[in-house]
Design an enzyme around this catalytic site. Structure first.
Site, PDB file in Angstrom:
ATOM      1  N   VAL A 134       0.835  -1.202   0.000  1.00  0.00           N
ATOM      2  CA  VAL A 134       0.000   0.000   0.000  1.00  0.00           C
ATOM      3  C   VAL A 134       0.871   1.254   0.000  1.00  0.00           C
ATOM      4  CG1 VAL A 134      -1.734   1.328   1.262  1.00  0.00           C
ATOM      5  CG2 VAL A 134      -1.951  -1.157   1.124  1.00  0.00           C
ATOM      6  N   LYS A 147      11.489  -0.926   7.753  1.00  0.00           N
ATOM      7  CA  LYS A 147      12.166  -1.828   8.696  1.00  0.00           C
ATOM      8  C   LYS A 147      13.597  -2.067   8.256  1.00  0.00           C
ATOM      9  CE  LYS A 147       8.189  -4.461  10.365  1.00  0.00           C
ATOM     10  NZ  LYS A 147       7.328  -5.460   9.750  1.00  0.00           N
ATOM     11  N   GLU A 177     -10.576   7.008   5.584  1.00  0.00           N
ATOM     12  CA  GLU A 177     -11.453   6.395   4.576  1.00  0.00           C
ATOM     13  C   GLU A 177     -10.954   5.009   4.173  1.00  0.00           C
ATOM     14  OE1 GLU A 177     -14.374   8.057   2.565  1.00  0.00           O
ATOM     15  OE2 GLU A 177     -14.508   5.894   2.765  1.00  0.00           O
ATOM     16  N   VAL A 212     -11.985   1.363   5.796  1.00  0.00           N
ATOM     17  CA  VAL A 212     -13.205   0.606   5.526  1.00  0.00           C
ATOM     18  C   VAL A 212     -13.368   0.447   4.021  1.00  0.00           C
ATOM     19  CG1 VAL A 212     -15.717   0.504   5.760  1.00  0.00           C
ATOM     20  CG2 VAL A 212     -14.351   1.510   7.566  1.00  0.00           C
ATOM     21  N   GLY A 232     -11.587  -0.450   1.445  1.00  0.00           N
ATOM     22  CA  GLY A 232     -10.552  -0.048   0.478  1.00  0.00           C
ATOM     23  C   GLY A 232     -10.870   1.153  -0.368  1.00  0.00           C
ATOM     24  N   ILE A 248     -13.676   2.213  -1.802  1.00  0.00           N
ATOM     25  CA  ILE A 248     -15.035   2.758  -1.886  1.00  0.00           C
ATOM     26  C   ILE A 248     -15.169   3.964  -0.973  1.00  0.00           C
ATOM     27  CG2 ILE A 248     -17.476   2.195  -1.782  1.00  0.00           C
ATOM     28  CD1 ILE A 248     -16.735  -0.727  -1.571  1.00  0.00           C
ATOM     29  N   GLY A 270      -3.712 -15.574  -3.551  1.00  0.00           N
ATOM     30  CA  GLY A 270      -3.379 -14.354  -2.826  1.00  0.00           C
ATOM     31  C   GLY A 270      -4.586 -13.597  -2.315  1.00  0.00           C
ATOM     32  N   LYS A 311     -14.682  -3.185  10.715  1.00  0.00           N
ATOM     33  CA  LYS A 311     -15.210  -2.204   9.772  1.00  0.00           C
ATOM     34  C   LYS A 311     -16.630  -1.790  10.154  1.00  0.00           C
ATOM     35  CE  LYS A 311     -12.235  -3.994   6.147  1.00  0.00           C
ATOM     36  NZ  LYS A 311     -12.160  -5.061   5.120  1.00  0.00           N
ATOM     37  N   GLY A 354      -6.733  -4.400  -1.762  1.00  0.00           N
ATOM     38  CA  GLY A 354      -5.802  -4.261  -2.877  1.00  0.00           C
ATOM     39  C   GLY A 354      -4.971  -3.024  -2.644  1.00  0.00           C
TER      40      GLY A 354
END
Lengths: 430, 430
Positions: B14, B45, B129, B132, B134, B136, B187, B205, B302
């Protein structure tokens, strides 16, 4: 704390809904905005008419200037409809430093740019969420929710009347005229349904949506429009056999820096989410480069949904007032308008032909497609209905509109072609 | 003009998406915000790890304070995940007057109130946002789009992994374990899928959604949770015969001033729009008193969709910065929390029983339902599978959860009841 004062232009069903919502949600509005909200004046045609809301008689007026020139009114909400007079009223409101919320898609499709410029020049907000797809917060979704994405395509069912008609035609196998009558009886279609069934209403909304989504000034004249009046129950039946659902689809498609905006009856692959949008509901399917596919679904019209969208816009205006930042949210189009030409518009097509049932006819037809390098995804050979004639349904792979139109001309010229029964765009597959 | 400086906590998929979007959309961001945006520092890291984006080595750090205490950094974007350390980092960022954008649902479900209070105290924005569903824009839809409405119910498919599994089970008639394995290979499910398949991720959520939608502080512990691990392919098959589709549904339901929030496998009537939400897609169906029914649909997870939602939030923060109005958009819960008790939760139920195939058994069962005034909408008598046994599927009309649970206890006590095979809530009909 001083209340925010509203002037309302129009008191039909939507206007009445706005009055009721503001009355019923004083607490919630107060919580969000931090000050009371009151409707001060309402423009009506007839002061003595019986109404569904109780407003003091002195709140009603037949003179627009009682609102447009009242320095105490902060926000004008326009729900009177119409174009020329309304345009002058809203320009006057903006020039008098009043914020404007409107549900008027006709006006926004024709004079949106002019009004937005006037708003910006006067440091005023001009919000118009209710002008597209009633209660669905799609404009906000495009501006805010997808702010960091590049929108490449929008497909919308943005007219409730036609979606109701097409849903009923598909469910009952009834003819267009019959279902239109039923829709009129139920109040889902107007007595003069022209703007809906000819696609003009949808075209206005697509002009507004594409202007915002692509940040490019798309005029109503740029939108190619075809309505639903020619669709037959046989078309729907053949589509069903091929796994398609018929919808009136507004398409706004961007490739590189060129767009196509159109409204036309379209066969959607049944598994596409838009194919499940039934009855009077609306939905807009949005393709974003990063986000992928999202859909906004809800009631496309109706007085309460539309009134809700208007009051949501009003809340936005009032929050901006409290923060002192009105007039900053309008985003002017960023890109010059470039429209796709026919050879740049690509799609699949459904074609239904009535031909002479003779040896070699099918070969002649397919060779015309081959000349244009267009191949078939599906072919449906239908039982002969009239003696000596055969019906053929073809679905092409992706082809340019230019090639497809050239093919149609050649097919029409074939001596063996009795009639081109119907031709539709096909969307929703990969 | 001075650029706005971002500090990024985390550079997984992400985080990498966020870097790419900010790089690729400099023009669009500049157009919307009016100044350049740059990523100044990224917490990782391992500095030497091979990455999908090219960032100068000096932009990377392993010390969070290089970001949290850098006075030049305006906005902190958190995509590192985790709860305790991350909470401290974000409190530190807010106390150092940095705005925060986070995608961390675990954190927001547990410590959302604390963090929002810290944001408000420091005049900072805290946007979430991406936590919850992704890509939308549902939180924005709830706050802004439905600002003037009263939301009475939300039903959500808010976990992509379980929706993928249930879709495949329904399509292929395969068993849960088999499809889970396939989802892991593709995946779509983690190697340890517990949080997804047990419903915990969806519960987080729903806690966030219901807190915002009902303006009432709902804690994670308030959400009743049941996962999908017990669902069998037979259940799906029986549901199909009755016209139902199985989904893991988060429900947040408000009656008068009391709420129920739950996550559980639920049979949806096939014609309900949520029943058409397939594979890894998410959707939230919202019932507003005035607007009626709306739905927000899109990718629930995603890296790019989530990154898009984050950058949209970032645009919101930056617009507020330019306007000087940060810290004003958080709406604190307006109502005290009141949870429904079992006798106040009403629903239809699907029940599958294995009973002895004897005279009078069915009469005994139905009389137990009658004692609680619960009647049936559908009854499916199934062919006997084992000698001397019969399988019965019942769908009730609306009943209170209290009555239904009392009935289950009595059914279990019947000597003729061999097994209660399964029991699910049924939603989506009137």
């Amino acid at each position: 704390m001083k209340a925010i004062s509203i002037g309302l232009l129009g008191l039909g069903t939507v206007g009445t809904g706005v009055v009721k919502i503001i009355e019923n949600h004083q607490d919630k509005l107060m919580h969000q905005v931090g000050c009371p909200v009151q409707i001060k004046k309402v423009l009506v045609k007839d002061i003595d008419k019986q109404r569904d809301v109780s407003l003091n008689r002195e709140m009603l007026t037949t003179n627009p200037n009682d609102i447009l020139q009242d320095p105490e009114i902060d926000v004008v909400i326009e729900v009177m409809g119409g174009v020329e007079d309304t345009r002058q009223h809203l320009l006057s409101a903006l020039n008098n430093k009043k914020h404007v919320v409107t549900a008027n898609k006709d006006l926004m499709a024709l004079y949106g740019s002019e009004l937005l410029t006037a708003a910006s020049d006067n440091g005023c907000d001009l919000f118009y969420e209710a002008s597209v797809a009633g209660g669905i917060p799609i404009l906000r979704g495009l501006v805010d929710g997808l702010a960091s994405d590049r929108i490449t395509k929008m497909m919308g069912i943005v007219n409730g009347t036609t979606n109701f008609i097409l849903t009923k035609m598909a469910q009952d196998g009834s003819a267009y005229e019959e279902v239109l009558k039923e829709a009129q009886d139920l109040g889902f279609a107007e007595s003069d349904p022209t703007a809906d069934v000819e696609g003009l209403d949808a075209a206005r909304k697509m002009a507004i949506l594409s202007t915002l989504g692509f940040s490019m000034k798309i005029d109503l004249d740029d939108v190619k429009v075809k309505g639903i009046t020619d669709i037959t129950e046989e078309d729907l039946e053949y589509g069903k056999q091929l796994g398609y659902t018929m919808k009136l689809i507004g398409i706004a498609d961007l490739d590189d820096d060129k767009v196509e905006v159109s409204v036309q009856p379209t066969f959607l692959v049944e598994s596409h989410p838009l194919a499940s949008v039934h009855n009077e509901y609306n939905a807009v399917y949005v393709y974003g480069e990063a986000v992928g596919e999202t859909m906004f679904y809800g009631p496309g019209a109706g007085s309460l949904p539309t009134a809700t969208a208007i009051v949501s816009d009003l809340v936005g205006v009032m929050k901006n007032m409290r923060l002192g930042v009105n007039g900053t949210s309008a985003v002017t189009p960023q890109y010059p308008k470039k429209l796709k030409e026919a050879h740049e518009i690509r799609s699949k097509y459904f074609l239904r032909l009535l031909v002479r049932d003779e040896v070699g006819v099918f070969a002649n037809i397919t060779s015309i497609f081959s000349e244009h390098h267009v191949s078939f995804e599906k072919i449906l050979q239908l039982p002969v209905k009239e003696k000596g004639l055969a019906e053929i349904v073809l679905v092409t792979h992706h082809a340019s509109l230019q090639d497809y139109e050239d093919i149609l001309v050649k097919l029409r010229d074939l001596e063996t072609t009795k009639q081109i029964k119907s031709s539709y765009r096909v969307e929703g597959s990969k």
